[in-house]
Scaffold this motif. Sequence first.
Motif, mmCIF file in Angstrom:
data_model
loop_
_atom_site.group_PDB
_atom_site.id
_atom_site.type_symbol
_atom_site.label_atom_id
_atom_site.label_comp_id
_atom_site.label_asym_id
_atom_site.label_seq_id
_atom_site.Cartn_x
_atom_site.Cartn_y
_atom_site.Cartn_z
ATOM 1 N N PRO A 129 -31.179 -75.366 -115.785
ATOM 2 C CA PRO A 129 -32.211 -76.394 -115.595
ATOM 3 C C PRO A 129 -32.744 -76.928 -116.912
ATOM 4 O O PRO A 129 -32.757 -76.244 -117.934
ATOM 5 N N LYS A 130 -33.214 -78.177 -116.867
ATOM 6 C CA LYS A 130 -33.909 -78.769 -118.012
ATOM 7 C C LYS A 130 -35.387 -78.359 -117.997
ATOM 8 O O LYS A 130 -36.036 -78.329 -119.037
ATOM 9 N N ALA A 131 -35.935 -78.118 -116.805
ATOM 10 C CA ALA A 131 -37.342 -77.739 -116.675
ATOM 11 C C ALA A 131 -37.508 -76.787 -115.499
ATOM 12 O O ALA A 131 -36.753 -76.852 -114.520
ATOM 13 N N ILE A 132 -38.488 -75.897 -115.613
ATOM 14 C CA ILE A 132 -38.824 -74.962 -114.533
ATOM 15 C C ILE A 132 -40.335 -74.958 -114.368
ATOM 16 O O ILE A 132 -41.071 -74.751 -115.339
ATOM 17 N N ALA A 133 -40.810 -75.235 -113.160
ATOM 18 C CA ALA A 133 -42.244 -75.223 -112.868
ATOM 19 C C ALA A 133 -42.602 -73.920 -112.155
ATOM 20 O O ALA A 133 -42.011 -73.585 -111.125
ATOM 21 N N LEU A 134 -43.570 -73.194 -112.690
ATOM 22 C CA LEU A 134 -44.034 -71.932 -112.121
ATOM 23 C C LEU A 134 -45.505 -72.088 -111.744
ATOM 24 O O LEU A 134 -46.353 -72.287 -112.603
ATOM 25 N N LEU A 135 -45.802 -71.982 -110.446
ATOM 26 C CA LEU A 135 -47.135 -72.320 -109.951
ATOM 27 C C LEU A 135 -48.039 -71.113 -109.774
ATOM 28 O O LEU A 135 -49.193 -71.126 -110.183
ATOM 29 N N ASN A 136 -47.567 -70.060 -109.111
ATOM 30 C CA ASN A 136 -48.405 -68.911 -108.797
ATOM 31 C C ASN A 136 -47.543 -67.777 -108.275
ATOM 32 O O ASN A 136 -46.394 -67.990 -107.867
ATOM 33 N N LEU A 137 -48.105 -66.583 -108.259
ATOM 34 C CA LEU A 137 -47.482 -65.420 -107.615
ATOM 35 C C LEU A 137 -48.574 -64.640 -106.887
ATOM 36 O O LEU A 137 -49.599 -64.304 -107.480
ATOM 37 N N SER A 138 -48.341 -64.362 -105.596
ATOM 38 C CA SER A 138 -49.264 -63.534 -104.835
ATOM 39 C C SER A 138 -48.483 -62.815 -103.751
ATOM 40 O O SER A 138 -47.308 -63.097 -103.531
ATOM 41 N N ARG A 139 -49.139 -61.888 -103.073
ATOM 42 C CA ARG A 139 -48.454 -61.072 -102.063
ATOM 43 C C ARG A 139 -47.930 -61.934 -100.921
ATOM 44 O O ARG A 139 -48.593 -62.847 -100.443
ATOM 45 N N ASP A 140 -46.704 -61.648 -100.497
ATOM 46 C CA ASP A 140 -46.070 -62.427 -99.427
ATOM 47 C C ASP A 140 -44.826 -61.679 -98.973
ATOM 48 O O ASP A 140 -43.992 -61.305 -99.815
ATOM 49 N N GLN A 141 -44.681 -61.442 -97.690
ATOM 50 C CA GLN A 141 -43.488 -60.813 -97.131
ATOM 51 C C GLN A 141 -43.137 -59.533 -97.899
ATOM 52 O O GLN A 141 -42.031 -59.386 -98.426
ATOM 53 N N LEU A 142 -44.070 -58.605 -97.946
ATOM 54 C CA LEU A 142 -43.861 -57.414 -98.753
ATOM 55 C C LEU A 142 -42.719 -56.542 -98.247
ATOM 56 O O LEU A 142 -42.196 -55.701 -98.983
ATOM 57 N N ASP A 143 -42.296 -56.728 -96.997
ATOM 58 C CA ASP A 143 -41.149 -55.981 -96.488
ATOM 59 C C ASP A 143 -39.830 -56.562 -96.983
ATOM 60 O O ASP A 143 -38.796 -55.911 -96.937
ATOM 61 N N ARG A 144 -39.860 -57.821 -97.463
ATOM 62 C CA ARG A 144 -38.628 -58.474 -97.938
ATOM 63 C C ARG A 144 -38.645 -58.692 -99.448
ATOM 64 O O ARG A 144 -37.684 -58.390 -100.144
ATOM 65 N N ALA A 145 -39.754 -59.238 -99.936
ATOM 66 C CA ALA A 145 -39.861 -59.548 -101.356
ATOM 67 C C ALA A 145 -40.442 -58.352 -102.108
ATOM 68 O O ALA A 145 -41.044 -57.454 -101.527
ATOM 69 N N ALA A 146 -40.257 -58.361 -103.407
ATOM 70 C CA ALA A 146 -40.802 -57.290 -104.224
ATOM 71 C C ALA A 146 -42.316 -57.452 -104.369
ATOM 72 O O ALA A 146 -42.877 -58.507 -104.117
ATOM 73 N N GLU A 147 -42.971 -56.382 -104.791
ATOM 74 C CA GLU A 147 -44.378 -56.438 -105.154
ATOM 75 C C GLU A 147 -44.540 -57.454 -106.279
ATOM 76 O O GLU A 147 -43.629 -57.689 -107.068
ATOM 77 N N THR A 148 -45.712 -58.090 -106.351
ATOM 78 C CA THR A 148 -45.875 -59.243 -107.248
ATOM 79 C C THR A 148 -45.572 -58.913 -108.703
ATOM 80 O O THR A 148 -44.964 -59.714 -109.419
ATOM 81 N N ARG A 149 -45.998 -57.743 -109.180
ATOM 82 C CA ARG A 149 -45.731 -57.369 -110.576
ATOM 83 C C ARG A 149 -44.231 -57.264 -110.832
ATOM 84 O O ARG A 149 -43.730 -57.652 -111.899
ATOM 85 N N MET A 150 -43.481 -56.769 -109.854
ATOM 86 C CA MET A 150 -42.026 -56.662 -109.993
ATOM 87 C C MET A 150 -41.381 -58.039 -110.009
ATOM 88 O O MET A 150 -40.425 -58.288 -110.765
#
Length: 412
Positions: A129-150
Amino acid sequence: MAGNPEPLSARAKLAVTAGRAAAAVSRAAGRGSGSVIGGKVALRLDPDLLAEVAHHLDIVLVSATNGKTTTTRLIAEALRANGGVVSNALGANMPAGITSALAGGSEAQYGVIEVDEKYLATVARDVTPKAIALLNLSRDQLDRAAETRMLAERWREGLSGSKAVIIANADDPLVVWAASSSPNVVWVAAGQEWKDDAWSCPACGGVMQRPGDDWFCGECGFRRPTPSWALSGDEVLDPHGSAWPIKLQLPGRANKANAATSAAVAAAFGVPPQTALERMHAVTAVAGRYDVVTFQEREVRLLLAKNPAGWLETFSLIDAPPAPVILSVNARGADGTDTSWLWDVDYSKLAGHPICVIGDRKLDLAVRLEVAGVDFQVCDNAVAAVRACPPGRIEAIANYTAFQDLRRVVGN
């Protein structure tokens, strides 16, 4: 700028053709757009297809827990001021869906792509990519996604040494820590309403100090960077200190923050803030979100909220009582099967509103509302819930698959 597209290899052409055929079969069977199954078939035939279909495009990747679909749409509208855009506008944001979207963009100049948080590093490696936008990280689908710090650590490792311009939210410590491994970062003061996933320092684990709008770790010195772009009320402040009015039909503070980030991304591609923000006004809804639909002689506004941070932002859109509210929660694969996040949402903010509860997990939600001391009634389905509300405006808030179910019922 990206160059003219090179002809696809014979293997890639076969993969694209097979993917389109699979997608067409899926649509004919009434199983959605077919973009995911089409992409899976195509990638099975040519594992390098994503890189090949992205090669000629100036790519922008957008990743976050909340707001990435809307921000992707806003950036796409802004960049159309400069040239053609291909985008996964319907939110198929894993490699298969992204491959399907880019395979249809042979004549485009830009690719504006929403990426699931787990797959950001993988997709960035493939599409350069030429650019990457990063908006936020918070808890979501903890059974599928990693913990936010990870997740932040995965981003940090994947972005280390990246040549892309990283446009990142200076108000989210997890995002700042992840983006800080990159040599080229543009910081945006986009705000952070939900702070319960960022009270400990991602760098050392110390307790984060939050005086006013600032934040810092008292133990290791990790702190908020100085932003060059900022959301200020109804305006975006650019790096020169100029204020540009935000022109949106989408409601709420969160969407103003999305617009501020989108303006910073557009500027990286030479689109002036005024032009970018004016073009964003054309967006009235995003994949059904914020649409107002007439159903059963009521006006139903459809609002998506998938996790505690999203519900907090959504509650701010609802007028004072007595506007009735329909709440719907499922726990299917696309939602995450763990509903423990319901206990992190402050449902007392809905006190005074007539509330109807539906969805696969309506009893889980009912228990949560009972504990919150909020009056409600449980309904069998969306039709019954709408009929239980008086004529006029209804606010309907649902998580991902419940939102899709609701759209099908009300004809959106």
